[in-house]
Motif scaffolding. Structure first.
Motif, short mmCIF file in Angstrom:
data_model
loop_
_atom_site.label_atom_id
_atom_site.label_comp_id
_atom_site.label_asym_id
_atom_site.label_seq_id
_atom_site.Cartn_x
_atom_site.Cartn_y
_atom_site.Cartn_z
N VAL A 128 0.90 -1.24 0.19
CA VAL A 128 -0.17 -0.11 -0.03
C VAL A 128 0.96 1.20 -0.05
O VAL A 128 0.61 2.34 -0.70
CB VAL A 128 -0.99 0.11 1.28
N ARG A 129 1.79 1.21 0.71
CA ARG A 129 2.84 2.37 0.70
C ARG A 129 3.19 2.77 -0.66
O ARG A 129 3.32 3.97 -0.94
CB ARG A 129 3.85 2.09 1.79
N LEU A 130 3.73 1.77 -1.46
CA LEU A 130 4.32 1.97 -2.53
C LEU A 130 3.12 2.36 -3.52
O LEU A 130 3.43 3.36 -4.44
CB LEU A 130 5.01 0.66 -3.28
N LEU A 131 1.97 1.92 -3.51
CA LEU A 131 0.80 2.23 -4.40
C LEU A 131 0.70 3.91 -3.82
O LEU A 131 0.38 4.82 -4.97
CB LEU A 131 -0.55 1.72 -3.86
N LYS A 132 0.62 4.35 -2.82
CA LYS A 132 0.57 5.61 -2.46
C LYS A 132 1.54 6.42 -2.88
O LYS A 132 1.47 7.64 -3.73
CB LYS A 132 0.52 6.07 -0.83
N LEU A 133 2.73 6.19 -2.99
CA LEU A 133 3.93 6.78 -3.65
C LEU A 133 3.82 6.88 -5.14
O LEU A 133 3.93 7.98 -5.70
CB LEU A 133 5.24 6.21 -3.16
N ILE A 134 3.33 5.77 -5.61
CA ILE A 134 3.10 6.13 -7.25
C ILE A 134 1.87 6.91 -7.61
O ILE A 134 2.21 7.54 -8.42
CB ILE A 134 2.94 4.66 -7.69
N PHE A 135 0.90 6.68 -6.86
CA PHE A 135 -0.06 7.63 -7.13
C PHE A 135 0.31 9.01 -6.94
O PHE A 135 0.08 10.04 -7.83
CB PHE A 135 -1.20 7.18 -6.24
N GLY A 136 0.91 9.34 -5.77
CA GLY A 136 1.39 10.89 -5.63
C GLY A 136 2.29 11.16 -6.54
O GLY A 136 2.35 12.43 -7.03
#
Length: 117
Positions: A97-105
């Motif tokens: 999830v942390r990586l998903l948030k970083l990619i989205f951001g």
């Protein structure tokens, strides 16, 4: 404000952004789904995609009747989008999830900078 009204406001904001810019309603919906609805991030990402899909269909219909883009220009992007959507959907559960948030951001930041320049 009731949850039902919050959901209507979030949906309207996402639809407005999607209609105005031809996409991007998720950048409005995702934060609202996590803050107002209290959804866990992974569920918010999945819900966002499920909500954006019908919005994109509506926006597409409006654009097809008003702008009439050349299908020869549209089809390669559509084909790439289908391939990317399948690949993203298949790897979604495997990405933290942390990586998903970083990619989205990162995509939001990139898009914002591109529009400003």
């Amino acid at each position: 404000m009731t949850d039902r009204n919050k959901n209507r406001i979030a949906g309207s904001a996402g639809g407005l952004v999607n209609g105005l810019f031809g996409g991007g309603g998720g950048m409005v919906l995702l934060p609202l789904l996590t803050k107002w609805s209290g959804l866990e991030a992974r569920n918010a990402f999945a819900t966002c995609v499920a909500v954006i899909f019908p919005m994109c269909i509506v926006s597409t219909a409006v654009y097809l009747f008003q702008v009439r883009p050349a299908l020869s220009l549209v089809l390669p992007y559509l084909a790439g989008g289908v391939v990317g959507g399948i690949a993203g959907g298949m790897t979604f559960e495997k990405v933290p999830v942390r990586l998903l948030k970083l990619i989205f951001g990162a995509f939001l930041l990139y898009g914002g900078v591109r529009y400003l320049l």
